[in-house]
Design an enzyme around this catalytic site. Structure first.
Site, mmCIF file in Angstrom:
data_model
loop_
_atom_site.group_PDB
_atom_site.id
_atom_site.type_symbol
_atom_site.label_atom_id
_atom_site.label_comp_id
_atom_site.label_asym_id
_atom_site.label_seq_id
_atom_site.Cartn_x
_atom_site.Cartn_y
_atom_site.Cartn_z
ATOM 1 N N THR A 84 -61.854 -4.479 -66.522
ATOM 2 C CA THR A 84 -62.532 -3.206 -66.819
ATOM 3 C C THR A 84 -61.560 -2.360 -67.644
ATOM 4 O O THR A 84 -60.964 -1.417 -67.130
ATOM 5 C CB THR A 84 -62.921 -2.450 -65.531
ATOM 6 O OG1 THR A 84 -61.779 -2.390 -64.659
ATOM 7 C CG2 THR A 84 -64.049 -3.124 -64.807
ATOM 8 N N THR A 120 -61.729 -3.266 -60.675
ATOM 9 C CA THR A 120 -61.585 -1.826 -60.424
ATOM 10 C C THR A 120 -62.663 -1.093 -61.223
ATOM 11 O O THR A 120 -62.707 -1.206 -62.450
ATOM 12 C CB THR A 120 -60.193 -1.355 -60.868
ATOM 13 O OG1 THR A 120 -59.228 -2.145 -60.178
ATOM 14 C CG2 THR A 120 -59.978 0.114 -60.553
ATOM 15 N N PHE A 151 -55.397 -5.378 -54.487
ATOM 16 C CA PHE A 151 -54.207 -4.538 -54.669
ATOM 17 C C PHE A 151 -53.005 -5.324 -55.170
ATOM 18 O O PHE A 151 -51.872 -4.882 -55.031
ATOM 19 C CB PHE A 151 -53.863 -3.843 -53.344
ATOM 20 C CG PHE A 151 -55.022 -3.062 -52.772
ATOM 21 C CD1 PHE A 151 -55.344 -1.808 -53.273
ATOM 22 C CD2 PHE A 151 -55.820 -3.599 -51.774
ATOM 23 C CE1 PHE A 151 -56.425 -1.093 -52.773
ATOM 24 C CE2 PHE A 151 -56.906 -2.896 -51.263
ATOM 25 C CZ PHE A 151 -57.210 -1.631 -51.763
ATOM 26 N N ASN A 210 -54.045 3.553 -56.700
ATOM 27 C CA ASN A 210 -53.312 3.506 -57.975
ATOM 28 C C ASN A 210 -52.943 4.917 -58.457
ATOM 29 O O ASN A 210 -51.879 5.122 -59.027
ATOM 30 C CB ASN A 210 -54.126 2.763 -59.040
ATOM 31 C CG ASN A 210 -53.894 1.255 -58.967
ATOM 32 O OD1 ASN A 210 -53.137 0.778 -58.114
ATOM 33 N ND2 ASN A 210 -54.522 0.508 -59.851
ATOM 34 N N PHE A 251 -41.540 3.092 -55.350
ATOM 35 C CA PHE A 251 -42.265 3.792 -56.417
ATOM 36 C C PHE A 251 -41.706 5.188 -56.658
ATOM 37 O O PHE A 251 -42.409 6.100 -57.061
ATOM 38 C CB PHE A 251 -43.780 3.817 -56.148
ATOM 39 C CG PHE A 251 -44.422 2.559 -56.643
ATOM 40 C CD1 PHE A 251 -44.242 1.362 -55.977
ATOM 41 C CD2 PHE A 251 -45.150 2.549 -57.819
ATOM 42 C CE1 PHE A 251 -44.777 0.183 -56.464
ATOM 43 C CE2 PHE A 251 -45.689 1.372 -58.311
ATOM 44 C CZ PHE A 251 -45.509 0.187 -57.628
ATOM 45 N N LEU A 252 -40.422 5.322 -56.387
ATOM 46 C CA LEU A 252 -39.752 6.594 -56.615
ATOM 47 C C LEU A 252 -38.587 6.361 -57.574
ATOM 48 O O LEU A 252 -37.612 7.087 -57.572
ATOM 49 C CB LEU A 252 -39.252 7.151 -55.267
ATOM 50 C CG LEU A 252 -39.012 8.658 -55.194
ATOM 51 C CD1 LEU A 252 -40.309 9.434 -55.391
ATOM 52 C CD2 LEU A 252 -38.381 9.039 -53.849
ATOM 53 N N CYS A 262 -53.238 -1.522 -65.574
ATOM 54 C CA CYS A 262 -53.939 -0.906 -64.439
ATOM 55 C C CYS A 262 -53.684 0.590 -64.306
ATOM 56 O O CYS A 262 -54.595 1.389 -64.508
ATOM 57 C CB CYS A 262 -53.555 -1.616 -63.152
ATOM 58 S SG CYS A 262 -53.905 -3.378 -63.199
HETATM 59 C C1 UGA Z 1 -50.541 -1.930 -59.910
HETATM 60 C C2 UGA Z 1 -50.531 -1.635 -58.399
HETATM 61 O O1 UGA Z 1 -49.180 -1.562 -57.917
HETATM 62 C C3 UGA Z 1 -51.266 -2.744 -57.639
HETATM 63 O O2 UGA Z 1 -51.318 -2.430 -56.252
HETATM 64 C C4 UGA Z 1 -52.686 -2.861 -58.192
HETATM 65 O O3 UGA Z 1 -53.407 -3.917 -57.575
HETATM 66 C C5 UGA Z 1 -52.611 -3.149 -59.694
HETATM 67 O O4 UGA Z 1 -51.890 -2.099 -60.349
HETATM 68 C C6 UGA Z 1 -54.012 -3.243 -60.224
HETATM 69 O O5 UGA Z 1 -54.699 -2.223 -60.269
HETATM 70 O O6 UGA Z 1 -54.471 -4.349 -60.497
HETATM 71 P P1 UGA Z 1 -49.110 -3.553 -61.500
HETATM 72 O O7 UGA Z 1 -49.847 -2.930 -62.644
HETATM 73 O O8 UGA Z 1 -48.951 -5.026 -61.461
HETATM 74 O O9 UGA Z 1 -49.794 -3.144 -60.102
HETATM 75 O O10 UGA Z 1 -47.654 -2.932 -61.551
HETATM 76 P P2 UGA Z 1 -46.743 -2.022 -60.622
HETATM 77 O O11 UGA Z 1 -45.763 -2.861 -59.913
HETATM 78 O O12 UGA Z 1 -47.562 -1.087 -59.834
HETATM 79 O O13 UGA Z 1 -45.951 -1.194 -61.743
HETATM 80 C C7 UGA Z 1 -46.667 -0.320 -62.625
HETATM 81 C C8 UGA Z 1 -45.717 0.379 -63.556
HETATM 82 O O14 UGA Z 1 -44.987 1.381 -62.857
HETATM 83 C C9 UGA Z 1 -44.689 -0.497 -64.241
HETATM 84 O O15 UGA Z 1 -44.648 -0.152 -65.610
HETATM 85 C C10 UGA Z 1 -43.388 -0.131 -63.546
HETATM 86 O O16 UGA Z 1 -42.271 -0.302 -64.389
HETATM 87 C C11 UGA Z 1 -43.622 1.317 -63.204
HETATM 88 N N1 UGA Z 1 -42.825 1.832 -62.073
HETATM 89 C C12 UGA Z 1 -43.002 1.307 -60.829
HETATM 90 C C13 UGA Z 1 -41.951 2.875 -62.256
HETATM 91 O O17 UGA Z 1 -41.790 3.378 -63.385
HETATM 92 N N2 UGA Z 1 -41.236 3.360 -61.188
HETATM 93 C C14 UGA Z 1 -41.391 2.858 -59.957
HETATM 94 O O18 UGA Z 1 -40.725 3.343 -59.017
HETATM 95 C C15 UGA Z 1 -42.285 1.798 -59.761
#
Ligand code: UGA
Length: 456
Positions: A84, A120, A151, A210, A251-252, A262
């Site tokens: 999506t 989603t 998730f 999210n 995530f901090l 996503c």
């Molecule tokens: C995210 C969610 O974490 C999943 O739970 C969800 O299922 C998924 O989207 C989805 O909707 O399908 P994802 O996109 O694989 O998963 O990636 P994340 O691990 O969440 O990271 C997202 C972004 O945040 C990355 O660019 C990462 O570098 C950044 N990030 C993450 C930060 O800048 N700081 C943090 O502390 C953590």
């Protein structure tokens, strides 16, 4: 069961369900994906998934097809896992693939079955699709619909699918709940928490989760902006905040912010949908979350420009990383590639290197130069900028890199390097939200964010 759509989500779901013992038919309109998966090749980078695909294919329980006729005849439950994306020229979600998948199945299904959405979607979609499938199906209301949000994180897809934090079943009948319980019985038997919900709550929990994660990241990045104006150190701040269990350190992590297929599009689509529903004010802050996140990219370019002496024109910059996060080759809305593009637009001579995402990055931005190794990327660089925190970059020796570059200047866009070691090796080290000279404090990382996984 069938799994419609074999991207990150669908391929992982199909493979893991077959590993758990179900008979699974994976369906995709793209014959190349179907051929690759059927021959044992995962068409994207996901640690641990190729081994699970081999296991599933060898079990004889997993097959792939492009035929909806075959899918309708085969499945008792059908998982819809198609994308999506953000609609062109709008913040809304583009639902055409979801609608088409449900319609193609509904037209063909002639015995009692359950259609389960995993994609989603904006709140209210499941209710609308229920009406649509009842109208299209030869069995009318006997064809039921449920929503089971997913998730999983890229890079942890197998672990998140086989050992999720929780399962959420959005259902409209006891029969649908029983079908879902049967479809996830090994995972439920392992003690996974289950939330049984109505359709709208199930849709909402996904975008709310999210949005919360995106808000948490932008929160610490907003604090980084305050740190820059005060001389405080955001890394010290994040560590101190994270020790409070109510806040938590996950995530901090401050830095270049979130990207991928996503988080960015989900917060935009959620805000758009809330406005349609007349509750835009409730999530107006998501616009600010998005804006803080986008500013991280231009601020990173500012730091590179500062280290280059005020102008990027003709400056050789090594851009380390292109994927939106490590352990992925996904470059959708990747902050790393966006920064490389912005540097290029200021006429820097940018060389990008990513251990896994070079090919996808090249397809997205063919004008950028790509190196085949870290050493090649940094050779002769006047500024090095770390954009995706691959372990290879964390492990690099500042002395060794220093011997290759033209000038020892590094911007650590992901707060992933040891600032003291770099400074001791004569590097000028800069990171968003950190003073120009400080001692390194490392943020405690949660073990489930580390890549050393046991995939069982
Ligand atoms: C995210 C969610 O974490 C999943 O739970 C969800 O299922 C998924 O989207 C989805 O909707 O399908 P994802 O996109 O694989 O998963 O990636 P994340 O691990 O969440 O990271 C997202 C972004 O945040 C990355 O660019 C990462 O570098 C950044 N990030 C993450 C930060 O800048 N700081 C943090 O502390 C953590």
């Amino acid at each position: 069961m069938t799994v419609i759509g074999t991207g990150y989500l669908g391929a992982t779901h199909a493979i893991c369900m077959a590993v758990l013992g179900y008979e699974v038919l994976g369906v995709d309109v793209d014959p190349r994906k179907v051929e690759a998966l059927a021959s044992g090749a995962v068409p994207f980078y996901e640690p641990g998934l190729p081994e699970k695909l081999t296991e599933a294919l060898e079990s004889g329980r997993l097959r792939f097809t492009t035929s909806f006729d075959e899918a309708a005849a085969f499945g008792d439950v059908h998982f819809v896992c198609v994308g999506t994306p953000q609609a062109p020229g709008s913040h809304a979600a583009d639902l055409r693939y979801v609608e088409s998948a449900f319609a193609e199945l509904a037209k063909r299904i002639d015995r009692k079955a359950l259609l389960i959405g995993k994609s989603t979607v904006p709140i209210g979609t499941a209710e609308r699709l229920t009406e649509m499938v009842h109208g299209l199906s030869p069995i009318g209301q006997e064809l039921e619909l449920a929503w089971n949000p997913e998730f999983l994180r890229e890079g942890f897809a197998v672990k998140d699918t086989l050992h999720p934090d929780r399962l959420v079943f959005g259902v409209a009948s006891a029969w649908a709940e029983a079908q879902l319980r049967a479809a996830f019985s090994p995972i439920l038997e392992a003690g996974t928490p289950l939330v049984v919900a109505d359709l709208a709550s199930a849709e909402l929990v996904k975008v709310a989760a999210n949005s919360f994660l995106a808000t948490k990241i932008s929160y610490i990045n907003a604090m980084a902006e305050v740190c820059e104006a005060t001389g405080a150190d955001v890394q010290v701040l994040a560590q101190a905040l994270g020790y409070d269990d109510r806040i938590g350190s996950r995530f901090l992590k401050p830095g270049l912010g979130f990207g991928g297929g996503c988080l960015p599009k989900d917060i935009r689509a959620f805000k758009h949908r809330a406005e349609e529903l007349g509750v835009g004010q409730a999530v107006a802050f998501l616009g600010e979350v998005d804006a803080i996140n986008t500013r991280r990219r231009t601020r990173t370019v500012d730091l590179v420009r500062e280290l280059a002496g005020g102008s990027l024109k003709g400056v050789r910059v090594a851009a380390l990383g292109a994927a939106f996060k490590p352990n992925s080759d996904d470059v959708r809305d990747a902050p790393a590639l966006d920064v490389a593009r912005l540097l290029y637009l200021e006429e820097a001579s940018v060389v990008v290197y990513d251990p896994e995402a070079n090919e996808n990055a090249h397809k997205a931005y063919p004008d950028l130069d790509y190196a085949d190794s870290l050493a090649e990327a940094v050779s002769g660089a006047q500024v090095v900028v770390l954009l995706t925190e691959w372990q290879q970059f964390r492990d690099a020796d500042p002395e060794h890199l220093g011997a290759l570059v033209a000038n020892r200047a590094v911007v650590d866009g992901r707060h992933a390097l040891d600032a003291d070691r770099y400074r001791a090796a004569g590097w000028e080290y800069r990171a968003l939200g950190r003073p120009t000279a400080s001692t390194t404090v490392r943020l405690v990382e949660h073990e489930s964010d580390s890549v050393a996984l046991t995939l069982s």
